[in-house]
Enzyme design. Structure first.
Site, PDB file in Angstrom:
ATOM      1  CB  SER A   1      -0.893  -0.008   1.234  1.00  0.00           C
ATOM      2  OG  SER A   1      -1.668   1.158   1.237  1.00  0.00           O
ATOM      3  N   GLY A   2       0.607   2.163  -0.939  1.00  0.00           N
ATOM      4  CA  GLY A   2       1.363   3.407  -1.024  1.00  0.00           C
ATOM      5  C   GLY A   2       2.616   3.294  -1.879  1.00  0.00           C
TER       6      GLY A   2
ATOM      7  CG  ASN B   1      -1.659   5.656  -0.632  1.00  0.00           C
ATOM      8  OD1 ASN B   1      -1.565   6.868  -0.808  1.00  0.00           O
ATOM      9  ND2 ASN B   1      -1.879   4.795  -1.610  1.00  0.00           N
TER      10      ASN B   1
ATOM     11  CB  SER C   1      -5.109   3.735   0.602  1.00  0.00           C
ATOM     12  OG  SER C   1      -4.959   2.356   0.542  1.00  0.00           O
ATOM     13  CB  SER C   2      -7.059   1.493  -4.405  1.00  0.00           C
ATOM     14  OG  SER C   2      -6.296   2.353  -5.186  1.00  0.00           O
TER      15      SER C   2
ATOM     16  N   GLY D   1      -0.828  -5.718  -2.514  1.00  0.00           N
ATOM     17  CA  GLY D   1       0.276  -6.646  -2.331  1.00  0.00           C
ATOM     18  C   GLY D   1       0.122  -7.449  -1.044  1.00  0.00           C
TER      19      GLY D   1
HETATM   20  N1  LIG Z   1       5.281   8.046 -10.152  1.00  0.00           N
HETATM   21  C1  LIG Z   1       4.888   8.838  -9.174  1.00  0.00           C
HETATM   22  N2  LIG Z   1       5.141  10.157  -9.215  1.00  0.00           N
HETATM   23  C2  LIG Z   1       4.764  10.973  -8.211  1.00  0.00           C
HETATM   24  N3  LIG Z   1       4.134  10.564  -7.097  1.00  0.00           N
HETATM   25  C3  LIG Z   1       3.842   9.253  -7.001  1.00  0.00           C
HETATM   26  C4  LIG Z   1       4.194   8.322  -8.021  1.00  0.00           C
HETATM   27  N4  LIG Z   1       3.793   7.106  -7.626  1.00  0.00           N
HETATM   28  C5  LIG Z   1       3.199   7.270  -6.428  1.00  0.00           C
HETATM   29  N5  LIG Z   1       3.226   8.567  -6.043  1.00  0.00           N
HETATM   30  C6  LIG Z   1       2.692   9.156  -4.775  1.00  0.00           C
HETATM   31  O1  LIG Z   1       2.440   8.107  -3.858  1.00  0.00           O
HETATM   32  C7  LIG Z   1       1.073   8.053  -3.496  1.00  0.00           C
HETATM   33  C8  LIG Z   1       0.644   6.609  -3.368  1.00  0.00           C
HETATM   34  O2  LIG Z   1       0.629   5.999  -4.635  1.00  0.00           O
HETATM   35  P1  LIG Z   1      -0.536   5.010  -5.083  1.00  0.00           P
HETATM   36  O3  LIG Z   1      -1.851   5.511  -4.613  1.00  0.00           O
HETATM   37  O4  LIG Z   1      -0.369   4.751  -6.527  1.00  0.00           O
HETATM   38  O5  LIG Z   1      -0.162   3.719  -4.230  1.00  0.00           O
HETATM   39  P2  LIG Z   1      -0.816   2.265  -4.290  1.00  0.00           P
HETATM   40  O6  LIG Z   1       0.302   1.301  -4.401  1.00  0.00           O
HETATM   41  O7  LIG Z   1      -1.853   2.208  -5.354  1.00  0.00           O
HETATM   42  O8  LIG Z   1      -1.444   2.161  -2.840  1.00  0.00           O
HETATM   43  P3  LIG Z   1      -2.785   1.432  -2.323  1.00  0.00           P
HETATM   44  O9  LIG Z   1      -2.537  -0.031  -2.395  1.00  0.00           O
HETATM   45  O10 LIG Z   1      -2.884   1.932  -0.914  1.00  0.00           O
HETATM   46  O11 LIG Z   1      -3.890   1.931  -3.182  1.00  0.00           O
HETATM   47  C9  LIG Z   1       0.341   8.829  -4.590  1.00  0.00           C
HETATM   48  O12 LIG Z   1      -0.836   9.399  -4.100  1.00  0.00           O
HETATM   49  C10 LIG Z   1       1.367   9.859  -4.992  1.00  0.00           C
HETATM   50  O13 LIG Z   1       1.344  10.931  -4.091  1.00  0.00           O
END
Ligand SMILES: Nc1ncnc2c1ncn2[C@@H]1O[C@H](COP(=O)(O)OP(=O)(O)OP(=O)(O)O)[C@@H](O)[C@H]1O
Length: 661
Positions: free
Chosen positions: A158-159, A209, A212-213, A437
């Protein structure tokens, strides 16, 4: 494959370090199997030779863009490479064809603009810097040229950046497969705009996060023969329902609740809303704001995205009316009623919220109160009304809120799919999987169990793919491949989902037996799996169990397993909202046929999820997979901090190690 250089006095090496995971240094002494090293932090340590790795003296301070170019492909080498690159804002690195993405926690817009997409268009893989566009481009070309469907599997904790990476892939595919100079509601625009809508209703701030989805997602983009997007479908997995009623410290409920509280003054008045802190479903955590997020702007953007997807203004009105109704419902408190074990709304304030919720749901106020405070027990001869005490009424209230919310979410997903439309003639698709994950917390419940099952399945898929690739490679080089080891986790999968006899099957059985408790369920597990090498009964525990997952051991607490596995809507809630004067609300609760409404027909979340996973895996198996492994460099969600131990743990959990060699 990692070359193991001989280590002599004066060699540059890596040794284990409790803080940094690995630290470099110079060998002072070699004494048989033990090596003494003077570390770069001035400490001198002695370690076993097998725990000391050679360091490449010619290693570039900038690192290499593909790990397979490293002189030594071992843990410290890989870690150092990711770190050196991260320090220079090079957040992407290949490991062969796998892309590793380290979250920058800062905007890097130049990396993702149109010029960048143009550059990656048609470029050979590996020619340009590692990038999600490169992965998307390979997938797109393979699909177009070979006619094979593709999938891109994005994983990480997550995050770590899964959703951001997924959105980039989708943007690139929309760019490649979109119509030139198109206007209005094109398929590709709708596909992209499905993201903000799903995020408004399925994302929340957590400690891990800010966005977070709270569901898994598989987006299938269909293409016509010319490679233009012709349809799309979104499948979602396991929305976290409990969040609607219960939030932990420093976390928030789903974004849409805060958005509606930041709506226009007219809306505020119409829905009788106010500050989020006045609602029980929002004020349990004392966390309302997210840095840099303007809720009223987000609200307008969500409405705009809904327009593009084709959600009518009447539907949008009904959606947000339901969101507001849930908030009011949560403010209905109960007190002891006049009879024993009965309850009623606590005071005038609770009556107000009950009345408002009923108005917004467009259902009868008294019927709403009864559905919360009473149950009808159907016997052969008559229907008996049973009153619920205040605690049970509260449980009933929360169950109603969760049911309505999850039906609303499902409605949105169906609507998105219907609006975008499927292309039944499409021969090729690219699927993008953004799914939680591996999880291992202090307490792990049914959700972690399902999430970790998903990861076991995906790991098996990954292992099979890597094994197949290696076989092909060796066959090409006419090398006997019979000795390549196939890392298999089938035994863990059998333990969990074998039918009959696996943990999910036993859980379903326990849910159907009237007298089962989590303790009897745990006893049954202990008995059944006492000799299973992947199952452990923790000492000093009467109801926990441990599974030895591929990524590590996880101990699950069974307390809520039975409740969380039961998937049914309370008949009184079904009747209440099925009779709503609002066709949108009643449409969320269609009348069930006699057959399926019989209480004997038990429906289980675990089994349904297992089937969903099965079908996902079938789809994935018919595609050529590509992998993006997202890594979260620190738990502070801050830029420029790279915590070695933390990253290493993720690389190990990702099962990437086996691939690295
Ligand atoms: N490539 C990137 N460029 C800039 N910021 C990023 C990037 N990837 C992630 N982030 C930052 O990190 C945060 C978390 O990323 P994201 O929501 O994609 O995580 P996730 O793996 O989908 O988490 P979850 O499982 O909790 O949904 C985003 O809101 C953003 O602020």
């Amino acid at each position: 494959m990692a070359a193991q250089a001989s280590i002599a006095v004066g060699s540059q090496v890596w040794v284990e370090d409790p803080d940094e995971a690995w630290i470099d240094g110079e060998v002072l002494k070699v004494n048989g199997d033990t090596i003494t090293v003077k570390c770069s932090n001035e400490k001198t340590v002695t370690a076993k030779a097998s725990h000391v790795h050679a360091k490449d003296p010619e290693e570039s301070p900038c690192g290499v863009d593909d790990m397979t170019k490293l002189a030594y492909l071992h843990e410290p080498g890989v870690l150092q490479n990711l770190k050196s690159r991260y320090d220079m804002n090079e957040i992407y690195t290949y490991t062969g064809s796998i892309l590793i993405a380290v979250n920058p926690f800062r905007r890097l817009p130049h990396l993702y603009d149109i010029q960048m997409m143009e550059q990656y268009k048609g470029a050979d893989f590996g020619e340009l810097s590692p990038h999600p566009f490169a992965v998307a481009d390979v997938a797109y070309r393979l699909m177009l040229n070979e006619g094979i469907s593709q999938s891109i599997l994005v994983s990480g904790e997550s995050g770590a950046g899964k959703t951001e990476s997924t959105k980039m892939i989708m943007r690139y595919l929309a760019y490649m497969g979109g119509k030139a100079a198109s206007e209005g509601r094109t398929v590709e625009k709708q596909v992209l705009q499905s993201n903000p809508v799903l995020e408004a209703f399925g994302n929340a701030k957590t400690v891990r996060n800010n966005n977070s989805s709270r569901f898994g997602k598989f987006v299938e983009i269909q293409f016509d023969q010319k490679g233009r997007i012709s349809g799309a479908a979104v499948r979602t997995y396991l929305l976290e329902r409990s969040r609607v009623c219960q939030i932990s410290e420093s976390e928030r409920n789903y974004h849409c609740f805060y958005m509606i509280c930041a709506g226009s003054p007219e809306e505020q008045e119409k829905y009788k809303l106010g500050d989020p802190s006045t609602f029980h479903y929002l004020n349990q955590s004392n966390c309302y704001k997210i840095d840099g997020l303007d809720e009223s702007k987000e609200y307008l953007e969500t409405r705009k995205a809904m327009d593009i997807i084709g959600i009518s203004s009447e539907e949008q009105e009904a959606i947000f009316r339901i969101v507001a109704a849930i908030l009011h419902l949560g403010n209905v408190e109960f007190a002891e009623g006049d009879d024993v074990d009965s309850s009623k709304p606590k005071n005038e304030k609770s009556m107000f919220h009950l009345r408002t919720a009923a108005e917004l749901f467009m259902c009868d106020e008294k019927a709403l109160e009864d559905s919360l405070c009473k149950r009808i027990i159907v016997t052969r001869d008559e229907n008996i009304v049973k009153t619920l005490d205040a605690e049970a009424a509260k449980g009933s209230r929360d169950a109603l809120a969760k049911t309505v919310y999850s039906r609303l979410f499902d409605w949105l997903v169906t609507k998105i799919n219907n609006s975008i439309g499927q292309d039944p003639t499409s021969k090729c698709l690219i699927g993008v999987l953004d799914i939680y994950g591996f999880e291992s917390f202090k307490t792990n419940s049914f959700e972690q169990f399902c999430i970790n099952l998903t990861n076991e399945k995906l790991q098996q898929h990954f292992n099979q793919h890597v094994f197949k690739m290696e076989q092909e490679e060796y066959t090409k080089e006419e090398i006997d491949w019979s000795y390549i080891e196939f890392v298999d986790n089938q035994d863990i999968l059998d333990l969990i989902d074998k039918k009959p006899g696996g943990i999910i099957a036993l859980l379903d059985e326990a849910c159907m037996l009237p007298r089962s408790t989590h303790e009897t369920f745990a006893q049954k597990l202990y008995q059944t799996f006492k000799n299973h090498k992947r199952f452990v009964k923790p000492k000093l525990s009467r109801s926990d169990f441990t599974i030895c997952h591929y990524a590590g051991d996880v101990t699950y607490q069974t307390e809520l397993f039975l409740d969380k596995n039961k998937d049914y809507v309370i008949a009184e809630h079904q009747a209440l909202l099925g009779a709503s004067g609002c066709s949108f609300v009643s449409g969320l609760f269609p009348l069930l046929s006699d057959d399926s409404s019989k209480s004997s027909k038990f429906s289980s979340i675990g089994s349904r999820f297992k089937q969903q996973l099965q079908s996902l895996l079938e789809t994935l198996s018919s595609t050529e997979p590509h992998y993006i492994r997202c890594v979260k460099p620190n738990s502070l969600l801050k830029p420029a901090i790279f915590e070695n131990q933390n990253v290493l743990q993720q690389l190990r959990c990702g099962g990437l190690w086996k691939q690295l060699g």
